[in-house]
Design an enzyme around this catalytic site. Structure first.
Site, PDB file in Angstrom:
ATOM      1  N   ASP A  36      -5.606  55.624  -9.055  1.00 54.31           N
ATOM      2  CA  ASP A  36      -6.264  56.127  -7.837  1.00 54.31           C
ATOM      3  C   ASP A  36      -7.645  55.542  -7.542  1.00 54.31           C
ATOM      4  O   ASP A  36      -8.504  56.243  -6.995  1.00 54.31           O
ATOM      5  CB  ASP A  36      -6.363  57.656  -7.882  1.00 54.31           C
ATOM      6  CG  ASP A  36      -5.015  58.329  -8.003  1.00 54.31           C
ATOM      7  OD1 ASP A  36      -3.986  57.669  -7.807  1.00 54.31           O
ATOM      8  OD2 ASP A  36      -4.994  59.539  -8.302  1.00 54.31           O
ATOM      9  N   MET A  78      -8.200  65.299 -13.658  1.00 56.82           N
ATOM     10  CA  MET A  78      -7.008  65.564 -12.868  1.00 56.82           C
ATOM     11  C   MET A  78      -5.960  64.478 -13.112  1.00 56.82           C
ATOM     12  O   MET A  78      -5.168  64.571 -14.035  1.00 56.82           O
ATOM     13  CB  MET A  78      -7.392  65.696 -11.394  1.00 56.82           C
ATOM     14  CG  MET A  78      -8.286  66.920 -11.167  1.00 56.82           C
ATOM     15  SD  MET A  78      -9.156  66.940  -9.607  1.00 56.82           S
ATOM     16  CE  MET A  78      -7.831  67.161  -8.463  1.00 56.82           C
ATOM     17  N   CYS A  79      -5.940  63.445 -12.291  1.00 54.63           N
ATOM     18  CA  CYS A  79      -4.872  62.434 -12.353  1.00 54.63           C
ATOM     19  C   CYS A  79      -4.912  61.605 -13.633  1.00 54.63           C
ATOM     20  O   CYS A  79      -3.865  61.306 -14.208  1.00 54.63           O
ATOM     21  CB  CYS A  79      -4.934  61.548 -11.114  1.00 54.63           C
ATOM     22  SG  CYS A  79      -4.716  62.506  -9.593  1.00 54.63           S
ATOM     23  N   VAL A  80      -6.106  61.228 -14.086  1.00 54.32           N
ATOM     24  CA  VAL A  80      -6.210  60.460 -15.334  1.00 54.32           C
ATOM     25  C   VAL A  80      -5.695  61.301 -16.499  1.00 54.32           C
ATOM     26  O   VAL A  80      -4.868  60.851 -17.293  1.00 54.32           O
ATOM     27  CB  VAL A  80      -7.661  59.983 -15.563  1.00 54.32           C
ATOM     28  CG1 VAL A  80      -7.843  59.429 -16.966  1.00 54.32           C
ATOM     29  CG2 VAL A  80      -8.059  58.944 -14.519  1.00 54.32           C
ATOM     30  N   THR A 123      -1.809  62.036 -16.307  1.00 54.44           N
ATOM     31  CA  THR A 123      -1.034  60.840 -16.650  1.00 54.44           C
ATOM     32  C   THR A 123      -1.138  60.536 -18.138  1.00 54.44           C
ATOM     33  O   THR A 123      -0.130  60.214 -18.791  1.00 54.44           O
ATOM     34  CB  THR A 123      -1.497  59.654 -15.797  1.00 54.44           C
ATOM     35  OG1 THR A 123      -1.338  59.995 -14.409  1.00 54.44           O
ATOM     36  CG2 THR A 123      -0.721  58.390 -16.117  1.00 54.44           C
TER      37      THR A 123
END
Length: 188
Positions: A15, A120-122, A125
């Site tokens: 992202d 969040m995304c890091v 994943t």
């Protein structure tokens, strides 16, 4: 962390989209993040390692809203067999995408992750990658986030650097967190 960090076979760039690294919507210290992510990208490309740019399709009103300039990937993509883009709609880049199949098809067992947002995304994943048995490397200086605003009566503002560090800590002892992106190398 071992003195010599073994190389990894793939790089996931999570992202790093224009709306989150430029202008008023930029995360704190975006320049450092971009420099370190670009260093990882250059090293991965030079070694022939797999590079996966993950692009979030954000909802209306967000910096990465689908169809807006803020959604565009900020780092240049060189599409080909060893470099591609995967789009996602949720935090975890494995959820609802072909990422797991791609890594398995390429025989990847180790990867480095960089990008946004740390907690969040890091983190989502990285957690899935760990649960799938990948060796995961998350350079401390190659992921970032925003601070958490204060909650009146319960907590003060939490600075972005603290949020990122807590996100690392919460991933446990299975992940490798070198201090610098320069500590990471790649192999095929």
């Amino acid at each position: 962390m071992p003195e010599s960090l073994p190389p990894v076979q793939a790089l996931l760039i999570i992202d790093i989209q224009t709306g989150n690294v430029t202008g008023t919507g930029a995360v704190p210290d975006a320049a450092r993040l971009l420099e370190n992510a670009a260093d990882l990208l250059d090293k991965a490309r030079s070694s022939g390692a797999l590079v996966v740019h993950v692009q979030n399709d954000g909802p209306a009103g967000m910096a990465d809203e689908t169809g807006t300039p803020g959604r565009e990937l900020h780092l240049p993509v060189h599409p080909g067999r060893t470099e591609l883009v995967i789009r996602k709609k949720v935090d975890d880049a494995f959820n609802g995408t072909l990422l797991a199949a791609l890594l398995q098809e390429r025989g990847v067992s180790s990867l480095a992750i960089c990008g946004l947002m740390s907690e969040m995304c890091v983190s989502a994943t990285a957690r899935t990658a760990l649960s799938l048995g990948y060796r995961v490397v998350l350079p401390h200086d190659a992921h970032a986030t925003t601070g958490i605003p204060p909650t009146p009566g319960t907590s003060p503002e939490i600075p972005a650097a603290t949020v990122s560090r807590v996100a690392e800590w919460a991933l446990g002892n299975e992940i490798t967190i070198p201090p610098h992106a320069t500590d990471v190398s790649f192999t095929t």
